[in-house]
Design a protein around this motif. Structure first.
Motif, PDB file in Angstrom:
ATOM      1  N   LYS A 211      62.951 -12.882 -18.521  1.00  0.00           N
ATOM      2  CA  LYS A 211      61.587 -13.242 -18.928  1.00  0.00           C
ATOM      3  C   LYS A 211      61.452 -13.348 -20.440  1.00  0.00           C
ATOM      4  O   LYS A 211      60.364 -13.579 -20.956  1.00  0.00           O
ATOM      5  CB  LYS A 211      60.597 -12.219 -18.372  1.00  0.00           C
ATOM      6  CG  LYS A 211      60.536 -12.270 -16.858  1.00  0.00           C
ATOM      7  CD  LYS A 211      59.388 -11.472 -16.337  1.00  0.00           C
ATOM      8  CE  LYS A 211      59.377 -11.583 -14.830  1.00  0.00           C
ATOM      9  NZ  LYS A 211      58.106 -11.815 -14.274  1.00  0.00           N
ATOM     10  N   LYS A 212      62.551 -13.195 -21.152  1.00  0.00           N
ATOM     11  CA  LYS A 212      62.499 -13.199 -22.617  1.00  0.00           C
ATOM     12  C   LYS A 212      61.877 -14.487 -23.163  1.00  0.00           C
ATOM     13  O   LYS A 212      60.999 -14.442 -24.026  1.00  0.00           O
ATOM     14  CB  LYS A 212      63.902 -13.010 -23.191  1.00  0.00           C
ATOM     15  CG  LYS A 212      63.931 -12.927 -24.698  1.00  0.00           C
ATOM     16  CD  LYS A 212      65.337 -12.706 -25.224  1.00  0.00           C
ATOM     17  CE  LYS A 212      65.330 -12.692 -26.741  1.00  0.00           C
ATOM     18  NZ  LYS A 212      66.667 -12.586 -27.287  1.00  0.00           N
ATOM     19  N   ALA A 213      62.300 -15.636 -22.670  1.00  0.00           N
ATOM     20  CA  ALA A 213      61.767 -16.911 -23.160  1.00  0.00           C
ATOM     21  C   ALA A 213      60.269 -17.021 -22.890  1.00  0.00           C
ATOM     22  O   ALA A 213      59.520 -17.567 -23.701  1.00  0.00           O
ATOM     23  CB  ALA A 213      62.510 -18.079 -22.524  1.00  0.00           C
ATOM     24  N   LEU A 214      59.822 -16.489 -21.752  1.00  0.00           N
ATOM     25  CA  LEU A 214      58.403 -16.521 -21.418  1.00  0.00           C
ATOM     26  C   LEU A 214      57.596 -15.672 -22.387  1.00  0.00           C
ATOM     27  O   LEU A 214      56.524 -16.075 -22.849  1.00  0.00           O
ATOM     28  CB  LEU A 214      58.183 -16.029 -19.979  1.00  0.00           C
ATOM     29  CG  LEU A 214      58.929 -16.762 -18.871  1.00  0.00           C
ATOM     30  CD1 LEU A 214      58.665 -16.103 -17.522  1.00  0.00           C
ATOM     31  CD2 LEU A 214      58.543 -18.229 -18.826  1.00  0.00           C
ATOM     32  N   THR A 215      58.119 -14.499 -22.704  1.00  0.00           N
ATOM     33  CA  THR A 215      57.458 -13.601 -23.649  1.00  0.00           C
ATOM     34  C   THR A 215      57.371 -14.227 -25.032  1.00  0.00           C
ATOM     35  O   THR A 215      56.319 -14.206 -25.672  1.00  0.00           O
ATOM     36  CB  THR A 215      58.203 -12.246 -23.717  1.00  0.00           C
ATOM     37  OG1 THR A 215      58.262 -11.689 -22.404  1.00  0.00           O
ATOM     38  CG2 THR A 215      57.522 -11.281 -24.657  1.00  0.00           C
ATOM     39  N   VAL A 216      58.468 -14.806 -25.486  1.00  0.00           N
ATOM     40  CA  VAL A 216      58.496 -15.453 -26.802  1.00  0.00           C
ATOM     41  C   VAL A 216      57.499 -16.612 -26.848  1.00  0.00           C
ATOM     42  O   VAL A 216      56.748 -16.758 -27.818  1.00  0.00           O
ATOM     43  CB  VAL A 216      59.925 -15.939 -27.150  1.00  0.00           C
ATOM     44  CG1 VAL A 216      59.928 -16.816 -28.377  1.00  0.00           C
ATOM     45  CG2 VAL A 216      60.853 -14.741 -27.337  1.00  0.00           C
ATOM     46  N   ALA A 217      57.464 -17.414 -25.802  1.00  0.00           N
ATOM     47  CA  ALA A 217      56.543 -18.560 -25.755  1.00  0.00           C
ATOM     48  C   ALA A 217      55.095 -18.094 -25.799  1.00  0.00           C
ATOM     49  O   ALA A 217      54.280 -18.651 -26.540  1.00  0.00           O
ATOM     50  CB  ALA A 217      56.794 -19.382 -24.502  1.00  0.00           C
ATOM     51  N   GLN A 218      54.781 -17.068 -25.023  1.00  0.00           N
ATOM     52  CA  GLN A 218      53.404 -16.566 -25.016  1.00  0.00           C
ATOM     53  C   GLN A 218      53.013 -16.000 -26.379  1.00  0.00           C
ATOM     54  O   GLN A 218      51.925 -16.275 -26.882  1.00  0.00           O
ATOM     55  CB  GLN A 218      53.213 -15.504 -23.937  1.00  0.00           C
ATOM     56  CG  GLN A 218      51.766 -15.045 -23.846  1.00  0.00           C
ATOM     57  CD  GLN A 218      51.526 -14.090 -22.695  1.00  0.00           C
ATOM     58  OE1 GLN A 218      52.360 -13.923 -21.822  1.00  0.00           O
ATOM     59  NE2 GLN A 218      50.364 -13.476 -22.685  1.00  0.00           N
ATOM     60  N   GLN A 219      53.903 -15.240 -26.982  1.00  0.00           N
ATOM     61  CA  GLN A 219      53.613 -14.674 -28.303  1.00  0.00           C
ATOM     62  C   GLN A 219      53.408 -15.775 -29.340  1.00  0.00           C
ATOM     63  O   GLN A 219      52.473 -15.720 -30.147  1.00  0.00           O
ATOM     64  CB  GLN A 219      54.741 -13.740 -28.741  1.00  0.00           C
ATOM     65  CG  GLN A 219      54.796 -12.459 -27.957  1.00  0.00           C
ATOM     66  CD  GLN A 219      56.057 -11.643 -28.237  1.00  0.00           C
ATOM     67  OE1 GLN A 219      57.039 -12.134 -28.789  1.00  0.00           O
ATOM     68  NE2 GLN A 219      56.034 -10.381 -27.827  1.00  0.00           N
ATOM     69  N   PHE A 220      54.276 -16.788 -29.323  1.00  0.00           N
ATOM     70  CA  PHE A 220      54.162 -17.880 -30.283  1.00  0.00           C
ATOM     71  C   PHE A 220      52.856 -18.648 -30.093  1.00  0.00           C
ATOM     72  O   PHE A 220      52.134 -18.921 -31.065  1.00  0.00           O
ATOM     73  CB  PHE A 220      55.357 -18.839 -30.166  1.00  0.00           C
ATOM     74  CG  PHE A 220      55.225 -20.018 -31.081  1.00  0.00           C
ATOM     75  CD1 PHE A 220      55.593 -19.929 -32.413  1.00  0.00           C
ATOM     76  CD2 PHE A 220      54.711 -21.231 -30.614  1.00  0.00           C
ATOM     77  CE1 PHE A 220      55.452 -21.011 -33.272  1.00  0.00           C
ATOM     78  CE2 PHE A 220      54.570 -22.326 -31.456  1.00  0.00           C
ATOM     79  CZ  PHE A 220      54.938 -22.216 -32.793  1.00  0.00           C
ATOM     80  N   LEU A 221      52.552 -19.005 -28.852  1.00  0.00           N
ATOM     81  CA  LEU A 221      51.331 -19.787 -28.607  1.00  0.00           C
ATOM     82  C   LEU A 221      50.066 -18.986 -28.912  1.00  0.00           C
ATOM     83  O   LEU A 221      49.102 -19.531 -29.457  1.00  0.00           O
ATOM     84  CB  LEU A 221      51.312 -20.303 -27.168  1.00  0.00           C
ATOM     85  CG  LEU A 221      52.301 -21.428 -26.885  1.00  0.00           C
ATOM     86  CD1 LEU A 221      52.359 -21.741 -25.394  1.00  0.00           C
ATOM     87  CD2 LEU A 221      51.945 -22.679 -27.680  1.00  0.00           C
ATOM     88  N   THR A 222      50.068 -17.702 -28.600  1.00  0.00           N
ATOM     89  CA  THR A 222      48.912 -16.859 -28.929  1.00  0.00           C
ATOM     90  C   THR A 222      48.725 -16.797 -30.442  1.00  0.00           C
ATOM     91  O   THR A 222      47.601 -16.930 -30.945  1.00  0.00           O
ATOM     92  CB  THR A 222      49.085 -15.446 -28.342  1.00  0.00           C
ATOM     93  OG1 THR A 222      49.190 -15.547 -26.911  1.00  0.00           O
ATOM     94  CG2 THR A 222      47.917 -14.542 -28.699  1.00  0.00           C
ATOM     95  N   ALA A 223      49.819 -16.621 -31.175  1.00  0.00           N
ATOM     96  CA  ALA A 223      49.738 -16.594 -32.639  1.00  0.00           C
ATOM     97  C   ALA A 223      49.263 -17.941 -33.183  1.00  0.00           C
ATOM     98  O   ALA A 223      48.464 -17.998 -34.123  1.00  0.00           O
ATOM     99  CB  ALA A 223      51.095 -16.227 -33.235  1.00  0.00           C
ATOM    100  N   GLN A 224      49.729 -19.016 -32.585  1.00  0.00           N
ATOM    101  CA  GLN A 224      49.329 -20.362 -33.000  1.00  0.00           C
ATOM    102  C   GLN A 224      47.827 -20.548 -32.784  1.00  0.00           C
ATOM    103  O   GLN A 224      47.116 -21.028 -33.667  1.00  0.00           O
ATOM    104  CB  GLN A 224      50.113 -21.402 -32.212  1.00  0.00           C
ATOM    105  CG  GLN A 224      50.036 -22.794 -32.747  1.00  0.00           C
ATOM    106  CD  GLN A 224      50.891 -22.979 -33.991  1.00  0.00           C
ATOM    107  OE1 GLN A 224      51.881 -22.318 -34.195  1.00  0.00           O
ATOM    108  NE2 GLN A 224      50.460 -23.870 -34.844  1.00  0.00           N
ATOM    109  N   ILE A 225      47.346 -20.152 -31.617  1.00  0.00           N
ATOM    110  CA  ILE A 225      45.913 -20.256 -31.324  1.00  0.00           C
ATOM    111  C   ILE A 225      45.113 -19.408 -32.300  1.00  0.00           C
ATOM    112  O   ILE A 225      44.119 -19.870 -32.878  1.00  0.00           O
ATOM    113  CB  ILE A 225      45.625 -19.849 -29.861  1.00  0.00           C
ATOM    114  CG1 ILE A 225      46.228 -20.869 -28.895  1.00  0.00           C
ATOM    115  CG2 ILE A 225      44.120 -19.716 -29.621  1.00  0.00           C
ATOM    116  CD1 ILE A 225      46.272 -20.405 -27.449  1.00  0.00           C
TER     117      ILE A 225
END
Length: 194
Positions: free
Chosen positions: A174-188
């Motif tokens: 699930k590492k890629a999923l976690t990284v994607a969520q963190q990045f998109l949340t920070a972007q938002i």
């Protein structure tokens, strides 16, 4: 629901699982017949061709997946919070059996299958439109900066989510999923008006 409608629905649901797991070329109408317990002739009573069945089955898979991704959004009033919940839903809820229908349809389309190509385009267009609308609503409510391009940001979100789902499947992590969520949340959060 009439008996014929129930039978048609059963065929679509069973075929969606098969097409999503094995692809258009990976299954035959005989496979669908065995999965549904219906004779092949009965399948052709409801669908004129394998292409017609595939189109409806993958539309069902895509819609089922999309409905899961928007679960509980109606409970929120903030478009930014809806966007974040949508991302969490995509990355945390079990996907349609066999993986993301959009990714699977796109892979089938890559082999020159025009039916699957049209389905992939329609699914992508629908998802992009949904995200663009959320982003525009956030801008209208002055939650997101007006300088943000809704289409470009929607494209980024979809690309990152689809890529993370694929990487997660390949890595069995699930590492890629976690990284994607963190990045998109920070972007938002970076686009939120102060």
């Amino acid at each position: 629901m009439l008996k014929g409608e129930k039978t048609r629905r059963k065929i679509i649901e069973k075929a969606a699982l098969l097409f999503n797991k094995k692809g258009f070329d990976g299954i035959s109408m005989q496979d669908v017949s065995e999965a549904t317990g219906l004779e092949k002739g009965s399948l052709y009573t409801h669908f004129s061709s394998k292409e017609e069945l595939a189109k409806e089955a993958m539309a069902y898979a895509s819609m089922t997946s999309f409905i899961s991704s928007i679960e509980n959004l109606e409970k929120l009033t903030s478009p930014v919070e809806k966007l974040k919940l949508h991302i969490r839903n995509v990355l945390s809820k079990p996907n349609f059996p066999g993986g993301c229908p959009l990714t699977n349809i796109a892979i089938d389309a890559d082999d020159g299958n025009t039916v699957m190509y049209a389905m992939a385009q329609e699914s992508l267009k629908h998802w992009t439109s949904f995200l663009k609308q959320l982003i525009k609503e956030a801008q209208e409510m002055e939650e997101i900066q007006s300088s943000v391009n809704p289409e470009a940001f929607a494209t980024l979100i979809i690309s990152l989510l689809e890529g993370a789902c694929l990487a997660s499947r390949l890595q069995r992590s699930k590492k890629a999923l976690t990284v994607a969520q963190q990045f998109l949340t920070a972007q938002i959060d970076g686009y939120v008006k102060e």
